[in-house]
Design a protein around this motif. Structure first.
Motif, PDB file in Angstrom:
ATOM      1  N   SER A 335       0.835  -1.197   0.000  1.00 57.31           N
ATOM      2  CA  SER A 335       0.000   0.000   0.000  1.00 57.31           C
ATOM      3  C   SER A 335       0.869   1.246   0.000  1.00 57.31           C
ATOM      4  O   SER A 335       1.838   1.321   0.767  1.00 57.31           O
ATOM      5  CB  SER A 335      -0.919   0.031   1.226  1.00 57.31           C
ATOM      6  OG  SER A 335      -1.586   1.278   1.330  1.00 57.31           O
ATOM      7  N   TYR A 337       0.079   3.867   1.292  1.00 61.88           N
ATOM      8  CA  TYR A 337      -0.257   4.591   2.513  1.00 61.88           C
ATOM      9  C   TYR A 337       0.354   3.972   3.769  1.00 61.88           C
ATOM     10  O   TYR A 337       0.148   4.475   4.874  1.00 61.88           O
ATOM     11  CB  TYR A 337      -1.781   4.657   2.684  1.00 61.88           C
ATOM     12  CG  TYR A 337      -2.465   5.318   1.525  1.00 61.88           C
ATOM     13  CD1 TYR A 337      -2.355   6.689   1.314  1.00 61.88           C
ATOM     14  CD2 TYR A 337      -3.197   4.562   0.614  1.00 61.88           C
ATOM     15  CE1 TYR A 337      -2.978   7.299   0.232  1.00 61.88           C
ATOM     16  CE2 TYR A 337      -3.818   5.164  -0.466  1.00 61.88           C
ATOM     17  CZ  TYR A 337      -3.705   6.531  -0.654  1.00 61.88           C
ATOM     18  OH  TYR A 337      -4.311   7.128  -1.733  1.00 61.88           O
ATOM     19  N   HIS A 354       0.607   9.724   3.511  1.00 59.35           N
ATOM     20  CA  HIS A 354       0.820   9.953   2.086  1.00 59.35           C
ATOM     21  C   HIS A 354       2.311   9.908   1.781  1.00 59.35           C
ATOM     22  O   HIS A 354       3.154   9.864   2.687  1.00 59.35           O
ATOM     23  CB  HIS A 354       0.219  11.293   1.674  1.00 59.35           C
ATOM     24  CG  HIS A 354      -1.268  11.362   1.844  1.00 59.35           C
ATOM     25  ND1 HIS A 354      -2.145  10.755   0.977  1.00 59.35           N
ATOM     26  CD2 HIS A 354      -2.022  11.972   2.801  1.00 59.35           C
ATOM     27  CE1 HIS A 354      -3.388  10.980   1.384  1.00 59.35           C
ATOM     28  NE2 HIS A 354      -3.346  11.713   2.482  1.00 59.35           N
ATOM     29  N   GLN A 363      -7.830   7.657   4.609  1.00 58.16           N
ATOM     30  CA  GLN A 363      -7.556   6.243   4.326  1.00 58.16           C
ATOM     31  C   GLN A 363      -7.690   5.397   5.601  1.00 58.16           C
ATOM     32  O   GLN A 363      -8.122   4.244   5.519  1.00 58.16           O
ATOM     33  CB  GLN A 363      -6.154   6.090   3.722  1.00 58.16           C
ATOM     34  CG  GLN A 363      -6.051   6.481   2.258  1.00 58.16           C
ATOM     35  CD  GLN A 363      -6.169   7.979   2.030  1.00 58.16           C
ATOM     36  OE1 GLN A 363      -5.828   8.774   2.902  1.00 58.16           O
ATOM     37  NE2 GLN A 363      -6.670   8.369   0.867  1.00 58.16           N
ATOM     38  N   GLN A 366     -11.269   4.684   6.021  1.00 58.09           N
ATOM     39  CA  GLN A 366     -11.644   3.640   5.061  1.00 58.09           C
ATOM     40  C   GLN A 366     -11.186   2.271   5.550  1.00 58.09           C
ATOM     41  O   GLN A 366     -11.929   1.275   5.455  1.00 58.09           O
ATOM     42  CB  GLN A 366     -11.020   3.944   3.698  1.00 58.09           C
ATOM     43  CG  GLN A 366     -11.403   2.965   2.599  1.00 58.09           C
ATOM     44  CD  GLN A 366     -10.662   3.215   1.295  1.00 58.09           C
ATOM     45  OE1 GLN A 366      -9.737   4.026   1.233  1.00 58.09           O
ATOM     46  NE2 GLN A 366     -11.063   2.514   0.240  1.00 58.09           N
ATOM     47  N   CYS A 411      -6.892  -5.493   3.565  1.00 52.24           N
ATOM     48  CA  CYS A 411      -7.620  -4.209   3.567  1.00 52.24           C
ATOM     49  C   CYS A 411      -6.693  -3.058   3.250  1.00 52.24           C
ATOM     50  O   CYS A 411      -7.094  -2.108   2.559  1.00 52.24           O
ATOM     51  CB  CYS A 411      -8.314  -4.006   4.908  1.00 52.24           C
ATOM     52  SG  CYS A 411      -9.633  -5.206   5.232  1.00 52.24           S
ATOM     53  N   ARG A 414      -6.354  -2.522  -0.387  1.00 52.68           N
ATOM     54  CA  ARG A 414      -7.548  -2.025  -1.076  1.00 52.68           C
ATOM     55  C   ARG A 414      -7.768  -0.537  -0.930  1.00 52.68           C
ATOM     56  O   ARG A 414      -8.690   0.034  -1.533  1.00 52.68           O
ATOM     57  CB  ARG A 414      -8.793  -2.775  -0.557  1.00 52.68           C
ATOM     58  CG  ARG A 414      -8.832  -4.249  -0.903  1.00 52.68           C
ATOM     59  CD  ARG A 414     -10.050  -4.906  -0.262  1.00 52.68           C
ATOM     60  NE  ARG A 414     -11.296  -4.272  -0.678  1.00 52.68           N
ATOM     61  CZ  ARG A 414     -12.485  -4.498  -0.115  1.00 52.68           C
ATOM     62  NH1 ARG A 414     -12.556  -5.336   0.915  1.00 52.68           N
ATOM     63  NH2 ARG A 414     -13.575  -3.894  -0.542  1.00 52.68           N
ATOM     64  N   LEU A 415      -6.931   0.137  -0.132  1.00 56.02           N
ATOM     65  CA  LEU A 415      -7.136   1.562   0.115  1.00 56.02           C
ATOM     66  C   LEU A 415      -6.926   2.375  -1.155  1.00 56.02           C
ATOM     67  O   LEU A 415      -6.032   2.090  -1.962  1.00 56.02           O
ATOM     68  CB  LEU A 415      -6.167   2.048   1.196  1.00 56.02           C
ATOM     69  CG  LEU A 415      -6.328   1.428   2.587  1.00 56.02           C
ATOM     70  CD1 LEU A 415      -5.304   2.011   3.543  1.00 56.02           C
ATOM     71  CD2 LEU A 415      -7.733   1.636   3.123  1.00 56.02           C
ATOM     72  N   ASP A 416      -7.729   3.413  -1.298  1.00 56.66           N
ATOM     73  CA  ASP A 416      -7.574   4.285  -2.469  1.00 56.66           C
ATOM     74  C   ASP A 416      -7.539   5.752  -2.053  1.00 56.66           C
ATOM     75  O   ASP A 416      -7.621   6.081  -0.892  1.00 56.66           O
ATOM     76  CB  ASP A 416      -8.691   4.029  -3.476  1.00 56.66           C
ATOM     77  CG  ASP A 416     -10.082   4.116  -2.850  1.00 56.66           C
ATOM     78  OD1 ASP A 416     -10.913   3.248  -3.149  1.00 56.66           O
ATOM     79  OD2 ASP A 416     -10.328   5.049  -2.060  1.00 56.66           O
TER      80      ASP A 416
END
Length: 416
Positions: A335, A337, A354, A363, A366, A411, A414-416
């Motif tokens: 990820s 993030y 970030h 995020q 989320q 998970c 899958r973060l966007d």
């Protein structure tokens, strides 16, 4: 909030209603299973419904459910204080008092230091969290949401930067701020105590700089200032040792305890140098429910389980699992993030950030929802609500811990 009968000023992280739990697993009222990495926000180091603790609660409930220790002594309180003071890893004579919570322990500690020193000023740290009562609010190193709309708070309280490898504040910077504080803001002779978390909880599991901790201990000794260690979240094995202050090579004068002291029962304590605990006049300390017999019985059963061998084994297993998985996630770049791993031992936080290092709070929100849907409960922390604090029970089965970390990784990806 599901009910209008409950104050809407209470914030609930997860919009579910739990029914029951066992060790590191809980089930909601619809029967869905979750792996619990929240642990009652640090209360359940021995997991949900530990058999030994449940049995101790049942047995005590059949004998004596309550007696105010101020009115007449009862055996569970006496037995617990003997065990608890022996459990504190310091070289001086220890005594203490029981409370209902961590915040109440902090409040009583403030009374004790005022009585012992004749001074009232307190030095706390940025990012600190010591409770939600009026006096402890002012100790907290964060305004929103705790200090908003409550007016003038009890003081005087001053704050210093909290030095940690986890936040980039150096020992030198903190000592410079300390020097400025006493040059500009307050006479050092008016200060009763410093209060510090060896590992900050609410701030995102930031571990106190060892060099600073030892310099602070020397400063307090030179200036006749007391040092309070808040071990409410970091204590009772969370880092793999009895208490996190041992890692710093110091001995505090007073220690605040709560959370995992009693397997989920409401209980806290102030312990420390006996001379300090005996300073106030008779009746200066106490409380109607403080040291409730059932809570004391649960705490005695908790201490039975928290042998050094158990704590070291549990802490090492959990630390190894978390650190190795985190390193793999970084290596595999699962990820963009995924930020730093904070904390020490088994007390670890995972930062979301970030590419430029700024907090990825959106995020994290989320991630909370994705993980919950997948059957994993997580708890946010950090100034910007961008650090997940991992508080799985120390007793979590290896397979369940790995399952939870698998969900966490999936998970994250899958973060966007």
């Amino acid at each position: 909030m599901s009910s209008e009968s409950i104050s809407q000023s209470i914030n609930v992280v997860h919009p579910i209603t739990l029914s029951h739990g066992k060790n590191a697993e809980v089930w909601d009222t619809e029967g869905k299973r979750y792996i619990d990495f929240v642990g009652g926000i640090g209360v359940l180091n021995l997991g949900h419904c530990h058999p030994r603790i449940v049995e101790a609660i049942r047995e005590q409930a059949s004998r004596l459910t309550h007696y105010a220790f101020n009115a007449a002594q009862h055996s569970p309180y006496i037995d617990l204080m003997q065990r608890l003071t022996a459990f504190i890893p310091v070289d001086y004579p220890v005594s203490g008092m029981l409370t209902n919570s961590g915040a109440e322990a902090a409040e009583n500690a403030l009374k004790i230091v005022r009585g012992a020193t004749g001074r009232s000023a307190v030095i706390a740290f940025d990012g600190a969290f010591h409770g939600r009562t009026l006096a402890t609010l002012n100790l907290n190193g964060k305004v929103a949401p705790y200090k908003q709309k409550v007016g003038t708070l009890p003081g005087p309280v001053y704050h210093l930067p909290y030095p940690s490898k986890d936040n980039g504040v150096t020992c030198a910077e903190a000592l410079k701020a300390l020097d400025r504080l006493f040059s500009v803001e307050i006479d050092v002779n008016d200060v009763a105590c410093f209060i510090v978390e060896p590992v900050q909880g609410e701030a995102g599991f930031l571990a106190l700089d060892v060099e600073f901790a030892q310099a602070l201990r020397r400063f307090c000794d030179e200036k006749n200032i007391l040092l309070i260690a808040d071990e409410i979240q970091s204590g009772f094995g969370r880092t793999g040792e009895r208490f996190a202050f041992s890692r710093l090579g110091i001995e505090p004068d007073l220690i605040l305890l709560a959370k995992s002291i009693a397997g989920g029962m409401p209980l806290g304590a102030v312990v420390g140098r006996k001379a300090l605990l005996d300073t106030l006049p008779k009746g200066g300390l106490g409380g109607t429910y403080s040291g409730n017999p059932i809570a004391c019985a649960a705490a005695l059963a908790t201490l039975d389980e928290m042998t050094d061998a158990n704590l070291q084994a549990w802490g090492a297993q959990q630390e190894e699992a978390i650190v190795s998985r985190y390193q793999a996630w970084r290596r595999d770049k699962i990820s963009p993030y995924l930020g730093r791993l904070t904390g020490v031992g088994a007390m670890r936080g995972v930062e979301l950030a970030h590419a430029d290092g700024t907090p990825a709070a959106a995020q994290l929100s989320q991630l909370l929802a994705l993980a919950r849907d997948a059957g994993l409960l997580l708890m946010p922390s950090g100034k910007s609500r961008h650090i997940i604090r991992l508080l799985a029970p120390l007793t979590t089965e290896a397979a369940v811990l790995e399952e939870g970390l698998d969900i966490f990784a999936a998970c994250l990806a899958r973060l966007d």
